[in-house]
Design a protein around this motif. Structure first.
Motif, short mmCIF file in Angstrom:
data_model
loop_
_atom_site.label_atom_id
_atom_site.label_comp_id
_atom_site.label_asym_id
_atom_site.label_seq_id
_atom_site.Cartn_x
_atom_site.Cartn_y
_atom_site.Cartn_z
N GLY A 268 0.83 -1.09 -0.15
CA GLY A 268 0.06 -0.15 -0.35
C GLY A 268 0.87 1.54 0.27
O GLY A 268 1.81 0.83 -0.44
N THR A 269 0.63 2.14 0.12
CA THR A 269 1.20 3.67 0.52
C THR A 269 1.19 4.17 1.78
O THR A 269 0.08 3.71 2.38
CB THR A 269 0.24 4.49 -0.74
N VAL A 270 1.77 5.45 2.15
CA VAL A 270 1.60 5.86 3.38
C VAL A 270 -0.11 6.46 3.94
O VAL A 270 -0.28 6.10 4.38
CB VAL A 270 2.09 6.95 3.33
N VAL A 271 -0.70 6.62 2.82
CA VAL A 271 -2.05 7.65 3.22
C VAL A 271 -3.53 6.08 2.67
O VAL A 271 -4.77 6.32 3.27
CB VAL A 271 -2.21 8.37 2.84
N HIS A 272 -2.09 5.23 1.89
CA HIS A 272 -3.97 3.75 1.72
C HIS A 272 -3.56 2.26 1.38
O HIS A 272 -2.20 2.31 1.33
CB HIS A 272 -4.24 4.68 -0.18
N ALA A 273 -4.53 1.81 2.05
CA ALA A 273 -3.95 0.37 1.88
C ALA A 273 -5.41 -0.08 1.63
O ALA A 273 -5.99 -0.23 2.23
CB ALA A 273 -3.56 -0.04 3.65
N GLU A 274 -5.01 -1.41 1.01
CA GLU A 274 -6.75 -2.94 0.51
C GLU A 274 -6.86 -3.17 1.80
O GLU A 274 -5.96 -3.92 2.08
CB GLU A 274 -5.87 -2.86 -0.91
N ARG A 275 -7.75 -4.06 1.76
CA ARG A 275 -7.88 -4.78 2.95
C ARG A 275 -6.37 -6.21 2.40
O ARG A 275 -6.72 -6.16 1.12
CB ARG A 275 -10.00 -5.10 3.27
N LEU A 276 -6.09 -6.85 3.33
CA LEU A 276 -5.47 -7.64 2.91
C LEU A 276 -6.24 -8.94 3.21
O LEU A 276 -7.24 -9.95 3.87
CB LEU A 276 -3.91 -8.24 3.74
N ARG A 277 -5.28 -10.02 1.94
CA ARG A 277 -6.07 -11.39 2.26
C ARG A 277 -5.76 -12.09 2.90
O ARG A 277 -4.55 -11.93 3.89
CB ARG A 277 -6.12 -11.93 0.95
N SER A 278 -6.69 -13.57 4.01
CA SER A 278 -6.06 -13.86 4.87
C SER A 278 -4.28 -14.93 4.88
O SER A 278 -3.83 -14.14 5.86
CB SER A 278 -6.60 -15.13 5.57
N SER A 279 -4.21 -15.55 3.77
CA SER A 279 -2.70 -15.85 3.57
C SER A 279 -1.61 -14.82 3.59
O SER A 279 -0.93 -14.56 3.66
CB SER A 279 -2.63 -15.84 1.69
N GLN A 280 -2.02 -13.16 3.02
CA GLN A 280 -1.23 -11.69 2.89
C GLN A 280 -1.06 -11.31 4.99
O GLN A 280 -0.36 -11.46 4.90
CB GLN A 280 -1.49 -10.52 2.59
N LEU A 281 -2.32 -11.19 5.45
CA LEU A 281 -2.03 -11.00 7.11
C LEU A 281 -0.61 -12.37 7.85
O LEU A 281 -0.76 -11.86 8.81
CB LEU A 281 -3.25 -11.00 7.49
N ARG A 282 -1.10 -13.85 7.09
CA ARG A 282 -0.28 -14.38 7.89
C ARG A 282 1.11 -14.46 7.29
O ARG A 282 1.87 -14.56 8.32
CB ARG A 282 -0.69 -15.84 7.38
N ALA A 283 1.81 -13.84 6.10
CA ALA A 283 3.25 -13.71 5.99
C ALA A 283 2.92 -12.44 6.84
O ALA A 283 4.11 -12.90 7.35
CB ALA A 283 2.93 -13.55 4.17
N LEU A 284 2.70 -11.45 6.44
CA LEU A 284 3.28 -10.10 7.93
C LEU A 284 2.97 -10.44 9.10
O LEU A 284 4.58 -10.24 9.49
CB LEU A 284 1.67 -9.19 6.85
N ALA A 285 2.33 -11.27 9.28
CA ALA A 285 2.69 -12.24 11.18
C ALA A 285 3.94 -12.71 11.10
O ALA A 285 4.55 -12.42 11.70
CB ALA A 285 1.29 -12.60 11.29
N VAL A 286 3.93 -13.66 10.64
CA VAL A 286 5.34 -14.68 9.93
C VAL A 286 6.14 -13.79 9.95
O VAL A 286 6.98 -13.59 11.34
CB VAL A 286 4.94 -15.51 9.14
N GLN A 287 6.95 -13.09 8.94
CA GLN A 287 7.33 -12.05 9.55
C GLN A 287 8.09 -11.46 10.38
O GLN A 287 8.97 -10.87 11.44
CB GLN A 287 7.97 -10.91 7.80
N LEU A 288 6.63 -10.55 11.17
CA LEU A 288 6.99 -9.73 12.46
C LEU A 288 7.53 -10.43 13.56
O LEU A 288 8.41 -9.77 14.46
CB LEU A 288 6.14 -9.25 12.72
N ALA A 289 6.72 -12.02 13.28
CA ALA A 289 6.96 -12.45 14.96
C ALA A 289 8.93 -13.16 15.07
O ALA A 289 9.25 -12.53 15.50
CB ALA A 289 6.45 -13.74 14.64
N LYS A 290 9.14 -13.01 13.29
CA LYS A 290 10.31 -13.49 12.49
C LYS A 290 11.62 -12.07 13.34
O LYS A 290 12.97 -12.55 13.44
CB LYS A 290 11.14 -14.16 11.56
N ILE A 291 11.57 -11.49 12.94
CA ILE A 291 11.87 -10.33 13.20
C ILE A 291 11.86 -9.90 14.85
O ILE A 291 13.06 -9.69 15.82
CB ILE A 291 11.74 -8.93 12.56
N HIS A 292 10.90 -9.64 16.26
CA HIS A 292 11.06 -10.38 17.08
C HIS A 292 11.47 -11.02 17.62
O HIS A 292 12.10 -10.78 18.83
CB HIS A 292 9.35 -9.36 17.66
N SER A 293 11.34 -11.60 16.82
CA SER A 293 12.71 -13.06 17.66
C SER A 293 14.09 -13.30 17.54
O SER A 293 14.24 -14.32 18.02
CB SER A 293 11.95 -14.24 17.68
#
Length: 490
Positions: A268-293
């Motif tokens: 997305g952009t700084v001011v606009h984001a489309e709704r994400l699919r479940s697979s995209q949400l999962r991918a985002l979550a996995v990467q952030l959890a990996k960064i934090h651990s």
């Protein structure tokens, strides 16, 4: 013509010149916004009656706050100072004198806030005044502030070619075969380019070069980011592979880092984001959890040369967040713009309400948002812009990202995936505290950018564009504090 108007007109001319210099590139949104912002500022210079109204409201608020502060010895000089100010601005008075009086009143209000004891409020009388102060300062920000020379241009193509030949053995005979400087960028300028090496192979690369203007807290530079990228890449975090860092500022006029180009496009952009699919949400979550651990090894040479403060690795999360807050406060103090009652109130609230967390801090991206995530076919290909990364509370990345989702159900789904991937849950108060901190940081940077536009030579009106958005965080800080207090009470 006064100096402020001249500075604004010079900025408009520079913006138009930049558009004309960009052959084969359409007029940019940022330059269009810059020109329109300048025009807006020029027209608002004549709104004298607004300044009179704002001053009068501020004077009344100062009187209410002074009555609540009391008459102890430390407060008496402040109250005497208030008594010495005029109750209203003189009609048809000198513009510079009016601005001086508004600044004096703003400084006095900030001092009264500091003396008030906020956020402690035994009688409940302070909070309404603070709420009014936030709104008053938003109104004040609609009034302009007070000057610069055109930025020097450099041969970016020659710079990249020369540096590649010097820094990378495999690129000793390289030449640039494709080149495109992207529009925009406050602290860094981005260039997409292709190099052909001596064997005829094409290297698809991205350069980020410093503009010479550092907005935000101290201690961040492209050299530090380059070494962090090396560390992240070695630990299988999805970042663009770093190729080289050029630090010869004397020769090239700036420093820059070069990475391989990532495939895909932004979420997305700084001011606009489309709704994400479940697979995209999962991918985002996995990467952030990996960064934090991700393990943080203070003895690693790249991590040691990065912009992270490795001394905090053994500290608590509370200490790391407190340290990061003090760095932002030092930035605010360094600008000389300390006359902000709402900033003073927010700083005191943030200091008094640090979430208590004895766990070790994690690596925080600092801007883990959809516009910094590259995706291709539902697969994350890379995470961009690590310049704001630091050691702190995982809630900071979570708060910013969750707030950007257009649907509340997506936030809950993301958190489920994040925890399944090994991420730890955070409290509602941690998230809301981080939202207050986020608006505070935005507010400081936007005020800083406008201040630097008027006081430094050679800066483009993009900074004025950024400064023009300052009413957004200013208006939301008080709301964020209220939400945080509600979350803590649950």
């Amino acid at each position: 013509m006064n100096l402020e108007r001249r500075r604004l007109l010079e900025a408009m001319a520079e913006s138009i010149n930049r558009i004309s210099r960009r052959y084969d590139v359409p007029a940019s949104d940022m330059d269009h916004m810059a020109a329109m912002t300048v025009a807006s500022e020029l027209s608002r210079r004549d709104e004298e009656d607004r300044a009179q109204h704002i001053y009068g409201q501020g004077y009344l608020l100062a009187g209410r706050l002074a009555a609540l502060v009391g008459q102890d010895e430390a407060s008496k000089p402040l109250i005497a100072h208030l008594d010495g100010l005029p109750t209203t601005l003189e009609k048809n008075g000198d513009q510079a004198s009016a601005r001086d009086l508004l600044d004096t009143l703003k400084t006095l209000l900030a001092s009264l806030v500091a003396r008030s004891g906020y956020p402690a409020d035994p009688t409940g009388a302070l909070q309404p005044v603070m709420t009014s102060l936030f709104q008053w300062e938003c109104d004040l920000l609609k009034l302009p502030e007070p000057h610069s020379t055109p930025p020097q241009t450099r041969d970016v193509k020659e710079m990249l070619e020369s540096s590649a030949r010097k820094r990378v053995p495999d690129l000793a005979g390289a030449r640039v075969v494709d080149f495109n400087s992207l529009i925009g960028g406050f602290a860094n300028e981005t260039t997409l380019f292709k190099l052909e090496d001596g064997q005829g192979r094409i290297w698809d690369l991205v350069s980020r070069a410093g503009t010479g203007l550092q907005l935000g807290i101290e201690g961040r530079d492209l050299g530090g980011e380059y070494h962090l990228l090396r560390y992240l890449h070695a630990h299988d975090i999805l970042v663009a592979e770093p190729i080289w860092h050029e630090g010869d500022v004397e020769r090239y006029g700036t420093q820059f880092l070069v990475t391989r180009k990532l495939e895909g496009k932004n979420f997305g952009t700084v001011v606009h984001a489309e709704r994400l699919r479940s697979s995209q949400l999962r991918a985002l979550a996995v990467q952030l959890a990996k960064i934090h651990s991700m393990p943080l090894d203070a003895t690693d040479p790249d991590l040691g040369k990065s912009h992270l403060d490795t001394a905090l690795i053994g500290a608590s999360t509370t200490d790391a967040v407190g340290d990061y807050l003090e760095r932002w406060i030092r930035l605010w103090r360094s600008t000389g713009l300390e006359n902000s009652p709402s900033i003073e109130a927010t700083m005191q609230w943030l200091r008094a309400n640090l979430p208590q967390n004895a766990e070790a801090p994690v690596l925080v991206h600092g801007d883990y948002a959809l516009h910094n995530i590259m995706i291709q076919d539902d697969r994350i290909t890379g995470i961009l812009d690590w310049e704001m990364s630091h050691l702190g509370d995982r809630a900071e990345d979570l708060a910013g990202l969750l707030a950007s989702f257009p649907d509340a159900d997506d936030a809950a789904t993301f958190m489920q995936y994040y925890i399944e991937a090994g991420g730890k849950p955070v409290t509602a108060f941690q998230r809301e505290y981080c939202n207050v901190f986020r608006y505070f940081g935005m507010y400081v940077v936007m005020l800083e950018s406008e201040f630097r536009f008027y006081t430094l030579s050679g800066v483009h009106p993009e900074l004025l564009v950024l400064g023009s958005f300052v009413q957004t965080p200013a208006s939301r800080m008080a709301q964020a504090i209220e939400k945080a207090e509600q979350a803590r009470a649950l």
